[in-house]
Write a protein that holds these residues in place. Sequence first.
Motif, PDB file in Angstrom:
ATOM      1  N   TYR A  10      48.818   9.753  41.212  1.00 46.43           N
ATOM      2  CA  TYR A  10      47.903   9.802  42.616  1.00 46.43           C
ATOM      3  C   TYR A  10      46.943  10.621  43.062  1.00 46.43           C
ATOM      4  CZ  TYR A  10      51.937   6.033  43.390  1.00 46.43           C
ATOM      5  OH  TYR A  10      52.576   5.455  43.082  1.00 46.43           O
ATOM      6  N   SER A  11      46.743  11.703  42.527  1.00 40.91           N
ATOM      7  CA  SER A  11      45.518  12.620  42.883  1.00 40.91           C
ATOM      8  C   SER A  11      45.624  13.434  41.841  1.00 40.91           C
ATOM      9  CB  SER A  11      45.900  13.585  43.980  1.00 40.91           C
ATOM     10  OG  SER A  11      46.655  14.484  43.999  1.00 40.91           O
ATOM     11  N   ASN A  12      43.918  14.085  41.899  1.00 39.79           N
ATOM     12  CA  ASN A  12      44.056  14.720  40.721  1.00 39.79           C
ATOM     13  C   ASN A  12      44.699  16.574  40.560  1.00 39.79           C
ATOM     14  OD1 ASN A  12      42.112  13.501  40.237  1.00 39.79           O
ATOM     15  ND2 ASN A  12      40.110  14.892  41.278  1.00 39.79           N
ATOM     16  N   ARG A  13      45.461  16.317  41.616  1.00 41.55           N
ATOM     17  CA  ARG A  13      46.356  17.656  41.585  1.00 41.55           C
ATOM     18  C   ARG A  13      47.450  17.410  40.837  1.00 41.55           C
ATOM     19  NH1 ARG A  13      45.540  21.664  44.923  1.00 41.55           N
ATOM     20  NH2 ARG A  13      43.952  21.357  46.533  1.00 41.55           N
ATOM     21  N   GLN A  14      47.580  16.068  40.163  1.00 37.65           N
ATOM     22  CA  GLN A  14      49.502  15.590  39.530  1.00 37.65           C
ATOM     23  C   GLN A  14      48.744  15.708  37.992  1.00 37.65           C
ATOM     24  OE1 GLN A  14      49.772  11.674  41.179  1.00 37.65           O
ATOM     25  NE2 GLN A  14      51.814  13.229  42.050  1.00 37.65           N
ATOM     26  N   CYS A  15      47.126  15.790  37.757  1.00 34.06           N
ATOM     27  CA  CYS A  15      46.806  15.567  36.467  1.00 34.06           C
ATOM     28  C   CYS A  15      47.123  16.937  35.814  1.00 34.06           C
ATOM     29  CB  CYS A  15      45.855  15.149  36.129  1.00 34.06           C
ATOM     30  SG  CYS A  15      45.380  13.536  36.692  1.00 34.06           S
ATOM     31  N   PRO A  16      47.356  17.454  34.267  1.00 34.08           N
ATOM     32  CA  PRO A  16      46.738  18.484  33.565  1.00 34.08           C
ATOM     33  C   PRO A  16      45.546  18.788  34.159  1.00 34.08           C
ATOM     34  CG  PRO A  16      47.753  16.908  32.031  1.00 34.08           C
ATOM     35  CD  PRO A  16      47.400  15.965  33.782  1.00 34.08           C
ATOM     36  N   PHE A  41      41.782  19.448  33.659  1.00 40.50           N
ATOM     37  CA  PHE A  41      40.778  19.141  32.988  1.00 40.50           C
ATOM     38  C   PHE A  41      40.503  17.596  32.789  1.00 40.50           C
ATOM     39  CE2 PHE A  41      39.840  23.619  31.381  1.00 40.50           C
ATOM     40  CZ  PHE A  41      39.091  24.284  31.874  1.00 40.50           C
ATOM     41  N   LYS A  42      41.328  16.992  34.051  1.00 42.75           N
ATOM     42  CA  LYS A  42      41.445  15.236  33.446  1.00 42.75           C
ATOM     43  C   LYS A  42      41.211  15.328  35.087  1.00 42.75           C
ATOM     44  CE  LYS A  42      43.849  14.997  29.306  1.00 42.75           C
ATOM     45  NZ  LYS A  42      45.036  14.231  29.049  1.00 42.75           N
ATOM     46  N   LYS A  43      41.199  14.011  35.438  1.00 41.19           N
ATOM     47  CA  LYS A  43      40.823  13.754  36.725  1.00 41.19           C
ATOM     48  C   LYS A  43      41.924  11.979  36.808  1.00 41.19           C
ATOM     49  CE  LYS A  43      36.933  14.044  39.631  1.00 41.19           C
ATOM     50  NZ  LYS A  43      35.772  13.285  39.436  1.00 41.19           N
ATOM     51  N   CYS A  44      42.491  11.955  38.467  1.00 44.67           N
ATOM     52  CA  CYS A  44      42.917  11.038  38.688  1.00 44.67           C
ATOM     53  C   CYS A  44      41.951  10.041  38.606  1.00 44.67           C
ATOM     54  CB  CYS A  44      44.080  10.674  39.294  1.00 44.67           C
ATOM     55  SG  CYS A  44      45.573   9.560  39.780  1.00 44.67           S
ATOM     56  N   CYS A  45      41.923   8.706  37.497  1.00 39.31           N
ATOM     57  CA  CYS A  45      41.200   7.890  37.727  1.00 39.31           C
ATOM     58  C   CYS A  45      41.726   6.243  38.066  1.00 39.31           C
ATOM     59  CB  CYS A  45      39.675   7.610  37.101  1.00 39.31           C
ATOM     60  SG  CYS A  45      38.917   9.134  37.172  1.00 39.31           S
ATOM     61  N   PRO A  46      40.846   5.511  38.710  1.00 37.73           N
ATOM     62  CA  PRO A  46      41.355   3.989  38.769  1.00 37.73           C
ATOM     63  C   PRO A  46      40.898   3.357  37.086  1.00 37.73           C
ATOM     64  CG  PRO A  46      40.440   4.082  40.332  1.00 37.73           C
ATOM     65  CD  PRO A  46      40.326   5.460  39.730  1.00 37.73           C
ATOM     66  N   THR A  47      42.220   2.588  36.402  1.00 42.29           N
ATOM     67  CA  THR A  47      41.624   1.915  35.176  1.00 42.29           C
ATOM     68  C   THR A  47      41.635   0.674  35.902  1.00 42.29           C
ATOM     69  OG1 THR A  47      43.968   2.249  34.350  1.00 42.29           O
ATOM     70  CG2 THR A  47      42.494   4.310  33.969  1.00 42.29           C
ATOM     71  N   PHE A  48      41.828  -0.565  34.527  1.00 44.50           N
ATOM     72  CA  PHE A  48      41.962  -1.625  34.254  1.00 44.50           C
ATOM     73  C   PHE A  48      42.880  -1.829  34.914  1.00 44.50           C
ATOM     74  CE2 PHE A  48      43.925  -0.706  30.863  1.00 44.50           C
ATOM     75  CZ  PHE A  48      44.423  -1.654  30.160  1.00 44.50           C
ATOM     76  N   CYS A  62      45.396   9.502  34.245  1.00 44.25           N
ATOM     77  CA  CYS A  62      45.206  10.198  34.182  1.00 44.25           C
ATOM     78  C   CYS A  62      44.411  10.854  32.910  1.00 44.25           C
ATOM     79  CB  CYS A  62      46.371  12.180  34.294  1.00 44.25           C
ATOM     80  SG  CYS A  62      47.327  12.394  35.054  1.00 44.25           S
ATOM     81  N   ILE A  63      42.793  11.099  33.343  1.00 42.47           N
ATOM     82  CA  ILE A  63      41.917  10.411  31.805  1.00 42.47           C
ATOM     83  C   ILE A  63      41.028  11.790  31.541  1.00 42.47           C
ATOM     84  CG2 ILE A  63      41.670   8.122  32.075  1.00 42.47           C
ATOM     85  CD1 ILE A  63      39.121   8.783  33.327  1.00 42.47           C
ATOM     86  N   SER A  64      40.489  12.006  30.496  1.00 44.93           N
ATOM     87  CA  SER A  64      39.711  13.605  30.528  1.00 44.93           C
ATOM     88  C   SER A  64      38.761  12.432  30.310  1.00 44.93           C
ATOM     89  CB  SER A  64      39.911  13.561  28.716  1.00 44.93           C
ATOM     90  OG  SER A  64      41.183  14.119  28.323  1.00 44.93           O
ATOM     91  N   LYS A  65      37.317  13.921  30.269  1.00 43.25           N
ATOM     92  CA  LYS A  65      35.917  14.005  30.771  1.00 43.25           C
ATOM     93  C   LYS A  65      35.438  12.553  30.243  1.00 43.25           C
ATOM     94  CE  LYS A  65      31.531  15.811  31.680  1.00 43.25           C
ATOM     95  NZ  LYS A  65      30.685  17.464  31.931  1.00 43.25           N
ATOM     96  N   PRO A  66      34.284  11.337  29.918  1.00 40.74           N
ATOM     97  CA  PRO A  66      34.153  10.956  28.903  1.00 40.74           C
ATOM     98  C   PRO A  66      33.379  11.979  28.341  1.00 40.74           C
ATOM     99  CG  PRO A  66      33.310  10.032  30.947  1.00 40.74           C
ATOM    100  CD  PRO A  66      34.188  11.362  31.804  1.00 40.74           C
TER     101      PRO A  66
END
Length: 73
Positions: A44-50, A52-59, A64-68
């Motif tokens: 639900y937020s970036n703090r929940q991700c490892p 260098f990853k961000k919490c982003c909306p996906t399809f 949590c996704i890595s930098k493209p």
Amino acid sequence: MKTVAALLLVGMLILWAELPTGSAWSCPPVRIVCALHNPPNQCYSNRQCPRFKKCCPTFCGRKCISKPPRIPV
């Protein structure tokens, strides 16, 4: 005067909580929408991700996704 200082402190805490955790890149755009009414979220937020990853909306939900990868111009 104390109430103004308290409101200022609360406002700064809210802004600090919303800041990204050390990453300046933004989430990629979502072009496809999930068919589920309420898709499951892994975060639900970036703090929940490892790191260098961000919490982003996906399809289909937030993840949590890595930098493209950087595409050379």
